[in-house]
Design a protein around this motif. Sequence first.
Motif, PDB file in Angstrom:
ATOM      1  N   ALA B 172      17.898 -13.198 -22.855  1.00  0.00           N
ATOM      2  CA  ALA B 172      18.122 -13.989 -21.639  1.00  0.00           C
ATOM      3  C   ALA B 172      16.949 -13.881 -20.681  1.00  0.00           C
ATOM      4  O   ALA B 172      16.754 -14.743 -19.837  1.00  0.00           O
ATOM      5  CB  ALA B 172      19.402 -13.535 -20.940  1.00  0.00           C
ATOM      6  N   THR B 173      16.136 -12.803 -20.823  1.00  0.00           N
ATOM      7  CA  THR B 173      15.002 -12.688 -19.912  1.00  0.00           C
ATOM      8  C   THR B 173      14.023 -13.837 -20.097  1.00  0.00           C
ATOM      9  O   THR B 173      13.240 -14.134 -19.193  1.00  0.00           O
ATOM     10  CB  THR B 173      14.241 -11.368 -20.126  1.00  0.00           C
ATOM     11  OG1 THR B 173      13.888 -11.287 -21.492  1.00  0.00           O
ATOM     12  CG2 THR B 173      15.065 -10.194 -19.730  1.00  0.00           C
ATOM     13  N   ALA B 174      14.065 -14.488 -21.259  1.00  0.00           N
ATOM     14  CA  ALA B 174      13.179 -15.636 -21.472  1.00  0.00           C
ATOM     15  C   ALA B 174      13.465 -16.728 -20.451  1.00  0.00           C
ATOM     16  O   ALA B 174      12.571 -17.485 -20.076  1.00  0.00           O
ATOM     17  CB  ALA B 174      13.352 -16.179 -22.879  1.00  0.00           C
ATOM     18  N   LEU B 175      14.730 -16.797 -19.989  1.00  0.00           N
ATOM     19  CA  LEU B 175      15.101 -17.845 -19.033  1.00  0.00           C
ATOM     20  C   LEU B 175      14.418 -17.635 -17.690  1.00  0.00           C
ATOM     21  O   LEU B 175      14.244 -18.583 -16.929  1.00  0.00           O
ATOM     22  CB  LEU B 175      16.619 -17.848 -18.800  1.00  0.00           C
ATOM     23  CG  LEU B 175      17.494 -18.123 -20.000  1.00  0.00           C
ATOM     24  CD1 LEU B 175      18.942 -18.121 -19.591  1.00  0.00           C
ATOM     25  CD2 LEU B 175      17.134 -19.463 -20.581  1.00  0.00           C
ATOM     26  N   VAL B 176      14.039 -16.373 -17.403  1.00  0.00           N
ATOM     27  CA  VAL B 176      13.506 -16.094 -16.084  1.00  0.00           C
ATOM     28  C   VAL B 176      12.141 -16.756 -15.893  1.00  0.00           C
ATOM     29  O   VAL B 176      11.717 -17.010 -14.770  1.00  0.00           O
ATOM     30  CB  VAL B 176      13.458 -14.577 -15.844  1.00  0.00           C
ATOM     31  CG1 VAL B 176      12.961 -14.251 -14.472  1.00  0.00           C
ATOM     32  CG2 VAL B 176      14.849 -14.012 -15.994  1.00  0.00           C
ATOM     33  N   SER B 177      11.471 -17.082 -17.006  1.00  0.00           N
ATOM     34  CA  SER B 177      10.197 -17.792 -16.853  1.00  0.00           C
ATOM     35  C   SER B 177      10.427 -19.176 -16.255  1.00  0.00           C
ATOM     36  O   SER B 177       9.515 -19.755 -15.666  1.00  0.00           O
ATOM     37  CB  SER B 177       9.487 -17.899 -18.191  1.00  0.00           C
ATOM     38  OG  SER B 177      10.212 -18.715 -19.063  1.00  0.00           O
ATOM     39  N   ILE B 178      11.656 -19.708 -16.379  1.00  0.00           N
ATOM     40  CA  ILE B 178      11.954 -21.014 -15.778  1.00  0.00           C
ATOM     41  C   ILE B 178      11.915 -20.915 -14.257  1.00  0.00           C
ATOM     42  O   ILE B 178      11.497 -21.849 -13.579  1.00  0.00           O
ATOM     43  CB  ILE B 178      13.331 -21.524 -16.265  1.00  0.00           C
ATOM     44  CG1 ILE B 178      13.285 -21.776 -17.764  1.00  0.00           C
ATOM     45  CG2 ILE B 178      13.735 -22.801 -15.544  1.00  0.00           C
ATOM     46  CD1 ILE B 178      14.614 -22.106 -18.366  1.00  0.00           C
ATOM     47  N   ILE B 179      12.330 -19.761 -13.717  1.00  0.00           N
ATOM     48  CA  ILE B 179      12.281 -19.623 -12.260  1.00  0.00           C
ATOM     49  C   ILE B 179      10.994 -18.955 -11.819  1.00  0.00           C
ATOM     50  O   ILE B 179      10.907 -18.444 -10.710  1.00  0.00           O
ATOM     51  CB  ILE B 179      13.513 -18.877 -11.693  1.00  0.00           C
ATOM     52  CG1 ILE B 179      13.648 -17.492 -12.310  1.00  0.00           C
ATOM     53  CG2 ILE B 179      14.761 -19.661 -11.895  1.00  0.00           C
ATOM     54  CD1 ILE B 179      14.777 -16.683 -11.686  1.00  0.00           C
ATOM     55  N   GLY B 180       9.974 -18.937 -12.667  1.00  0.00           N
ATOM     56  CA  GLY B 180       8.626 -18.626 -12.203  1.00  0.00           C
ATOM     57  C   GLY B 180       8.133 -17.214 -12.437  1.00  0.00           C
ATOM     58  O   GLY B 180       7.079 -16.853 -11.928  1.00  0.00           O
ATOM     59  N   LEU B 181       8.860 -16.395 -13.191  1.00  0.00           N
ATOM     60  CA  LEU B 181       8.347 -15.059 -13.464  1.00  0.00           C
ATOM     61  C   LEU B 181       7.350 -15.132 -14.618  1.00  0.00           C
ATOM     62  O   LEU B 181       7.591 -15.813 -15.607  1.00  0.00           O
ATOM     63  CB  LEU B 181       9.499 -14.126 -13.835  1.00  0.00           C
ATOM     64  CG  LEU B 181       9.101 -12.677 -13.995  1.00  0.00           C
ATOM     65  CD1 LEU B 181       8.813 -12.067 -12.655  1.00  0.00           C
ATOM     66  CD2 LEU B 181      10.191 -11.893 -14.678  1.00  0.00           C
ATOM     67  N   SER B 182       6.227 -14.410 -14.487  1.00  0.00           N
ATOM     68  CA  SER B 182       5.226 -14.491 -15.558  1.00  0.00           C
ATOM     69  C   SER B 182       5.557 -13.470 -16.630  1.00  0.00           C
ATOM     70  O   SER B 182       4.955 -12.413 -16.705  1.00  0.00           O
ATOM     71  CB  SER B 182       3.830 -14.272 -15.008  1.00  0.00           C
ATOM     72  OG  SER B 182       3.840 -13.212 -14.094  1.00  0.00           O
ATOM     73  N   ASP B 183       6.525 -13.795 -17.468  1.00  0.00           N
ATOM     74  CA  ASP B 183       6.893 -12.920 -18.568  1.00  0.00           C
ATOM     75  C   ASP B 183       6.140 -13.369 -19.818  1.00  0.00           C
ATOM     76  O   ASP B 183       5.206 -14.160 -19.740  1.00  0.00           O
ATOM     77  CB  ASP B 183       8.413 -12.918 -18.784  1.00  0.00           C
ATOM     78  CG  ASP B 183       8.896 -14.224 -19.354  1.00  0.00           C
ATOM     79  OD1 ASP B 183       8.195 -15.224 -19.140  1.00  0.00           O
ATOM     80  OD2 ASP B 183       9.944 -14.246 -20.002  1.00  0.00           O
ATOM     81  N   VAL B 184       6.565 -12.863 -20.973  1.00  0.00           N
ATOM     82  CA  VAL B 184       5.790 -13.127 -22.184  1.00  0.00           C
ATOM     83  C   VAL B 184       5.836 -14.612 -22.547  1.00  0.00           C
ATOM     84  O   VAL B 184       4.854 -15.172 -23.037  1.00  0.00           O
ATOM     85  CB  VAL B 184       6.285 -12.213 -23.338  1.00  0.00           C
ATOM     86  CG1 VAL B 184       7.694 -12.528 -23.742  1.00  0.00           C
ATOM     87  CG2 VAL B 184       5.370 -12.322 -24.525  1.00  0.00           C
ATOM     88  N   VAL B 185       6.971 -15.275 -22.262  1.00  0.00           N
ATOM     89  CA  VAL B 185       7.062 -16.695 -22.589  1.00  0.00           C
ATOM     90  C   VAL B 185       6.081 -17.497 -21.743  1.00  0.00           C
ATOM     91  O   VAL B 185       5.343 -18.351 -22.239  1.00  0.00           O
ATOM     92  CB  VAL B 185       8.500 -17.209 -22.372  1.00  0.00           C
ATOM     93  CG1 VAL B 185       8.573 -18.687 -22.689  1.00  0.00           C
ATOM     94  CG2 VAL B 185       9.462 -16.453 -23.223  1.00  0.00           C
ATOM     95  N   LYS B 186       6.061 -17.182 -20.450  1.00  0.00           N
ATOM     96  CA  LYS B 186       5.163 -17.891 -19.541  1.00  0.00           C
ATOM     97  C   LYS B 186       3.707 -17.666 -19.958  1.00  0.00           C
ATOM     98  O   LYS B 186       2.908 -18.611 -19.979  1.00  0.00           O
ATOM     99  CB  LYS B 186       5.385 -17.358 -18.129  1.00  0.00           C
ATOM    100  CG  LYS B 186       4.800 -18.205 -17.054  1.00  0.00           C
ATOM    101  CD  LYS B 186       5.824 -19.205 -16.599  1.00  0.00           C
ATOM    102  CE  LYS B 186       5.220 -20.138 -15.561  1.00  0.00           C
ATOM    103  NZ  LYS B 186       6.068 -21.303 -15.390  1.00  0.00           N
ATOM    104  N   ALA B 187       3.373 -16.402 -20.293  1.00  0.00           N
ATOM    105  CA  ALA B 187       1.988 -16.079 -20.651  1.00  0.00           C
ATOM    106  C   ALA B 187       1.560 -16.852 -21.897  1.00  0.00           C
ATOM    107  O   ALA B 187       0.495 -17.469 -21.923  1.00  0.00           O
ATOM    108  CB  ALA B 187       1.849 -14.576 -20.873  1.00  0.00           C
TER     109      ALA B 187
END
Lengths: 234, 236
Positions: B172-187
């Motif tokens: 579910a942490t992958a969803l947090v990239s939708i609200i702008g957190l630079s996690d691994v998906v965003k990177a």
Amino acid sequence: MIQIIQQYGIAYLAWDGYRISGLAMTLWLLVLACCIGFCLALPLAIARNSKNPLVWFPVWVFTFLFRGTPLYVQLLLIYSGIYGLEFVHNTAPLNEFFRQAINCTVLSFALNTGAYTTEIFAGAIKETSHGEVDAARAMGMSMRTMYRRIIIPSALRRALPVYSNEVILMLHATTLAFTATVPDILKVANDAYSATYDPFDSFSLAAVIYLCVSFALIFGFRRAERHFLAFLQP
Amino acid sequence: MFDLAGYGPQIFAGTLTTIELSVASLIVSFLLGLLGASAKLSKNRALRGIATVYTTIIRGVPDLVLMLLIFYSLQIWLNDFTDWLNTLQSRYDIELPLDPLTSGIITLGFIYGAYFTETFRGAFQSVPKGQLEAAVSFGMRPLLVFRRILFPQMMRYALPGLGNNWQVILKATALVSIIGLSDVVKATQSAGEATFRGFYFLCIAGLVYLFLTIISNGVLLLLERKYAIGVRRASI
């Protein structure tokens, strides 16, 4: 709140003739994904229980890959990743297919729920009581008849409670479609939010609609369980 | 091993953010789950009602909707709150900015607390009543009963469910990239957009998640072995 309902109520729920509503889109995504996933999962679950490693290993790899990665990553892979590949661009039918956001969304949802459903059904098939199988063999049933008449019906019945959970989780997962520009309920809520800057009202309306759909699904599955699992009732 | 086109450090930092976010949310939801389960099993009707409403609503609404709802509303509520504080005492200018990581932790913790509540409720009920009564008759106070008797045994029943929840949180942490957190998906997404190799970089994101899943499976196996000490298994 009332202003949002007046302005966007139709977009959330009803159909105004030419643009499909958020609720209808969400339900359509759910039904498509679950139907394709179910059709995919049934043969794969049988293959998963095979004794031949050449048969069960690929299925295991499939379920492992799709259950070990987030659905969002899978959706991004299929929606933006595959379309960026050179040969997909150059092959006309593939290009046509992957250009539509809804095709990519349904494909990724179906593969994802298919992987989870495969494991659910495979577990249920594995738990078939050996007496039933022995009896079917003693009656001289062929492998095919045995699966069709004995194993699959009882395994699907036993899988029903877990499968209903999976369908509810799939409903929750359809919200990801809005990241691929598919106009589902959350997309409407997001539009309402960007027009009114009122996040609480716009998103809580969406939450209430999802809650109602969840409750309707739970109610339906309870009825189904009472019908199909009647022999387990106390 | 992989050609990361210079985006290696970013992806590594994103992976660390993902791990940080999931571990922190796990802790928050673990504590919330313990509280919720105690409330659900308590004799107080109001507490039971609140816990039931909490778990029903949270589990009925998709996590992404809740995430957007909480993430956008939390900041507005905080602003209103600090405005109100500032009108009370105008000498200070209080601001409570929320970064995506904190709100991600709060949101994920709040959502998965509901799932943990259900897991713990089942596990609490699996501990034999007689043991708790024996502990009370030994003169243990409630906290001591919880620490020495209830918790160690409850964990054994709760572990499979906990493991499941942990895997769900991790994904579910992958969803947090939708609200702008630079996690691994965003990177990996930005790396893919910059190099026009989106497919390749997203596959790397998938591999990172698979790797984390495999590691957590190993840890879970060890934990299950630890909490299963002294349990006799039927040999088939």
